[in-house]
Design an enzyme around this catalytic site. Sequence first.
Site, PDB file in Angstrom:
ATOM      1  N   ASP A  61      43.232  48.108  51.077  1.00  7.83           N
ATOM      2  CA  ASP A  61      43.642  49.318  51.800  1.00  7.83           C
ATOM      3  C   ASP A  61      44.275  48.988  53.159  1.00  7.83           C
ATOM      4  OD1 ASP A  61      43.168  51.394  50.012  1.00  7.83           O
ATOM      5  OD2 ASP A  61      41.026  51.377  50.436  1.00  7.83           O
TER       6      ASP A  61
ATOM      7  N   THR B 130      37.389  72.499  38.960  1.00  8.50           N
ATOM      8  CA  THR B 130      37.030  72.277  40.377  1.00  8.50           C
ATOM      9  C   THR B 130      35.556  71.925  40.576  1.00  8.50           C
ATOM     10  OG1 THR B 130      36.489  74.600  40.733  1.00  8.50           O
ATOM     11  CG2 THR B 130      38.765  73.939  41.178  1.00  8.50           C
TER      12      THR B 130
ATOM     13  N   PRO C  65      33.394  69.452  39.730  1.00 15.67           N
ATOM     14  CA  PRO C  65      32.958  68.173  40.313  1.00 15.67           C
ATOM     15  C   PRO C  65      33.314  68.062  41.800  1.00 15.67           C
ATOM     16  CG  PRO C  65      34.147  67.815  38.243  1.00 15.67           C
ATOM     17  CD  PRO C  65      34.296  69.268  38.579  1.00 15.67           C
TER      18      PRO C  65
ATOM     19  N   GLN D  40      33.514  70.573  43.917  1.00 15.17           N
ATOM     20  CA  GLN D  40      32.538  71.413  44.628  1.00 15.17           C
ATOM     21  C   GLN D  40      31.226  70.666  44.827  1.00 15.17           C
ATOM     22  OE1 GLN D  40      31.855  75.331  42.922  1.00 15.17           O
ATOM     23  NE2 GLN D  40      33.879  75.288  41.961  1.00 15.17           N
TER      24      GLN D  40
ATOM     25  N   LYS E  83      38.977  79.288  45.016  1.00 14.08           N
ATOM     26  CA  LYS E  83      37.636  78.923  44.571  1.00 14.08           C
ATOM     27  C   LYS E  83      37.067  77.812  45.454  1.00 14.08           C
ATOM     28  CE  LYS E  83      36.321  78.968  39.724  1.00 14.08           C
ATOM     29  NZ  LYS E  83      36.645  78.328  38.430  1.00 14.08           N
TER      30      LYS E  83
ATOM     31  N   CYS F 280      52.734  30.781  47.340  1.00 13.46           N
ATOM     32  CA  CYS F 280      51.525  29.965  47.498  1.00 13.46           C
ATOM     33  C   CYS F 280      51.303  29.091  46.266  1.00 13.46           C
ATOM     34  CB  CYS F 280      50.327  30.856  47.829  1.00 13.46           C
ATOM     35  SG  CYS F 280      49.025  29.930  48.667  1.00 13.46           S
TER      36      CYS F 280
ATOM     37  N   GLN G 248      53.242  25.709  44.889  1.00 11.45           N
ATOM     38  CA  GLN G 248      52.579  24.437  44.538  1.00 11.45           C
ATOM     39  C   GLN G 248      52.908  24.031  43.101  1.00 11.45           C
ATOM     40  OE1 GLN G 248      48.398  25.122  45.325  1.00 11.45           O
ATOM     41  NE2 GLN G 248      48.678  25.218  47.542  1.00 11.45           N
TER      42      GLN G 248
ATOM     43  N   ARG H  38      43.663  26.273  50.263  1.00 12.61           N
ATOM     44  CA  ARG H  38      42.962  25.050  50.678  1.00 12.61           C
ATOM     45  C   ARG H  38      43.788  23.807  50.400  1.00 12.61           C
ATOM     46  NH1 ARG H  38      37.696  26.716  51.620  1.00 12.61           N
ATOM     47  NH2 ARG H  38      37.044  28.438  50.290  1.00 12.61           N
TER      48      ARG H  38
ATOM     49  N   HIS I 104      52.204  33.801  52.200  1.00 16.01           N
ATOM     50  CA  HIS I 104      52.203  35.022  51.397  1.00 16.01           C
ATOM     51  C   HIS I 104      53.088  36.067  52.081  1.00 16.01           C
ATOM     52  CE1 HIS I 104      49.126  34.103  48.373  1.00 16.01           C
ATOM     53  NE2 HIS I 104      48.522  33.400  49.314  1.00 16.01           N
TER      54      HIS I 104
ATOM     55  N   GLU J  26      54.472  38.493  50.990  1.00 18.99           N
ATOM     56  CA  GLU J  26      54.266  39.871  50.494  1.00 18.99           C
ATOM     57  C   GLU J  26      53.417  40.699  51.453  1.00 18.99           C
ATOM     58  OE1 GLU J  26      53.048  37.100  49.126  1.00 18.99           O
ATOM     59  OE2 GLU J  26      51.067  37.373  48.223  1.00 18.99           O
TER      60      GLU J  26
HETATM   61  N1  GLN Z   1      44.728  27.587  44.814  1.00 22.33           N
HETATM   62  C1  GLN Z   1      45.699  27.218  45.770  1.00 22.33           C
HETATM   63  C2  GLN Z   1      45.072  26.711  47.067  1.00 22.33           C
HETATM   64  O1  GLN Z   1      43.938  26.963  47.332  1.00 22.33           O
HETATM   65  C3  GLN Z   1      46.661  28.366  46.059  1.00 22.33           C
HETATM   66  C4  GLN Z   1      46.022  29.533  46.711  1.00 22.33           C
HETATM   67  C5  GLN Z   1      46.876  30.759  46.691  1.00 22.33           C
HETATM   68  O2  GLN Z   1      47.769  30.894  45.878  1.00 22.33           O
HETATM   69  N2  GLN Z   1      46.607  31.712  47.555  1.00 22.33           N
HETATM   70  O3  GLN Z   1      45.731  26.053  47.834  1.00 22.33           O
END
Ligand code: GLN
Length: 538
Positions: free
Chosen positions: A72, A188, A190, A192, A223, A386, A390, A470, A515, A517
């Site tokens: 969220d 309605t 549930p 209420q 209602k 990520c 790799q 990691r 990331h 995104e």
């Molecule tokens: N498993 C991988 C790492 O730990 C990639 C992690 C991921 O894609 N967020 O480096």
Amino acid sequence: MHTKFIVVTGGVLSGVGKGTITASIGKLLSLQGYKVASIKIDPYINIDAGTMRPTEHGEVFVTEDGGETDQDLGIYERFIGNYCLKEQNMTTGQVYETVIHKERNLEYGGRCVEVIPHIPEEVKRRIKAVAEKNNADFCLIEVGGTVGDYQNVLFLEALREMRLQGEKIVFVHVAYLPVPGNLGEMKTKPAQRSVRDLNSIGIQPDFIVTRSAMPLDDVRKEKLSLFCNVVKDDVISSPDVRNIYEVPLVLESQDFTSKVLSKFNMVFKTGKMKEWEAFVESTKKLEKEARIGIIGKYFDTGDFTLEDSYISVIEAVKHACWNNGFRPKIEWINSKDYEKDDKLLQGLKSYDAIIVPGGFGKSGVEGKIKAIRFARENKIPYLGLCYGMQLAVIEFARNVCGMKDANTTENDPKTRFPVIDIMPEQKKIIAESKYGATMRLGAYKAVLKKGSIVHKLYGKDEVSERHRHRYEVNPEFISKLEAKGLVFSGKSPDGKLMEFIEIQNHIFMVGTQGHPEFKSYPMKPSPLFDGLVKAIKK
Ligand code: GLN
């Protein structure tokens, strides 16, 4: 404190879009020129979402400061536009941890420490700390779970106390109204009941927002108003929409902002919605479709597909598609299929672009590597996030550099070619099983290589994206990979960590250890996703 609070609770079902309603209220208030901070309360014992399976809890959203939080917070950021910090996701685990820690330090001065009042006290302290730190005009508080659960009672108790103690709080209750197929009528009852549950805790909602497949009609509005003790005008209808970014407009069409502001004796300013309206409108008339395949594994729970595990990736794809005049068509590809049958890889040709998002562990990995090879050899636009980066490095090492069993030590600790390896400081952490909040987390800077694809896309020398991993590219193999044409187009400022890769003589084959995104917004897509979609255009 001048902050005013808006609490959003949920009734009947979870997953009805409370987060989107909360984010939409935040959007509406921020468009009025107010400073908005938002808090998500999660009633589970986990300290954070980082230790939970995505199919269990949805995506782990990573904040700038490295919090592993509820998805969220991602919705809030995408709607409202300002960053959240880790303390904006409060869990039962955090609250109890603090109280127990204080008790051990004799901070309760010899008193008996009890669930009431000490737990709500800590909840209130945390809420006020967020409001103050953000110097917020409005602080939104979304209470996770459904009213009537045992789990969130202490949080609701804290909020009840806050209002009694003089804070200015408006309660918005989001309730689901089912339309059972055999009846064909919106019910309605549930909703209420859920308001009664809230009443029994001592909270009377100021607004009811009804979530349903269709708009609320006048008979049912009447209602709900009468039986839930909310004036009819304050019962707001929020039917399903195709595009979640339309929700602020749906609320606004019922004068929601001005109604909320008037509860605080504040004045509403008109004409603030134009840009958002134009954006939502522009997403509706797109003729061309972009078919994007996401190759992952966190899709199923039982017989159902859960897209929540990749929600930020999905939203980033949408932002980029809309920005380039495409209607996004996102499809899920299960990489395990490719492990059984190579011929299925041909199906990848029907995609305009493919993405391998983040992930952990062995399952489905060999299928992903096959798909990446196919994308490289058949020049299908590819973005690796990520793990997706790799695995692209592993694929390149195996099939271009002749390192036959190249791998990440995450999956094969004994490989002769550990092209992806655990970061040295991570070894001890794993040996001691200290898994919570110990990855490389949060925003890190990278310096981009001039003339590279990513440098062009970001349009600057230094960028910052969020991380959660990691493992990393093993420096021992960099020169060998480079010699065969893999470009490391972005590195950590000290030059030690490989943050971006790209492949030459390809339409678009880019990967990043971060990331991106998590920093993609409607009307302002992430440069890498935008680049992927622009490659389709070409
Ligand atoms: N498993 C991988 C790492 O730990 C990639 C992690 C991921 O894609 N967020 O480096």
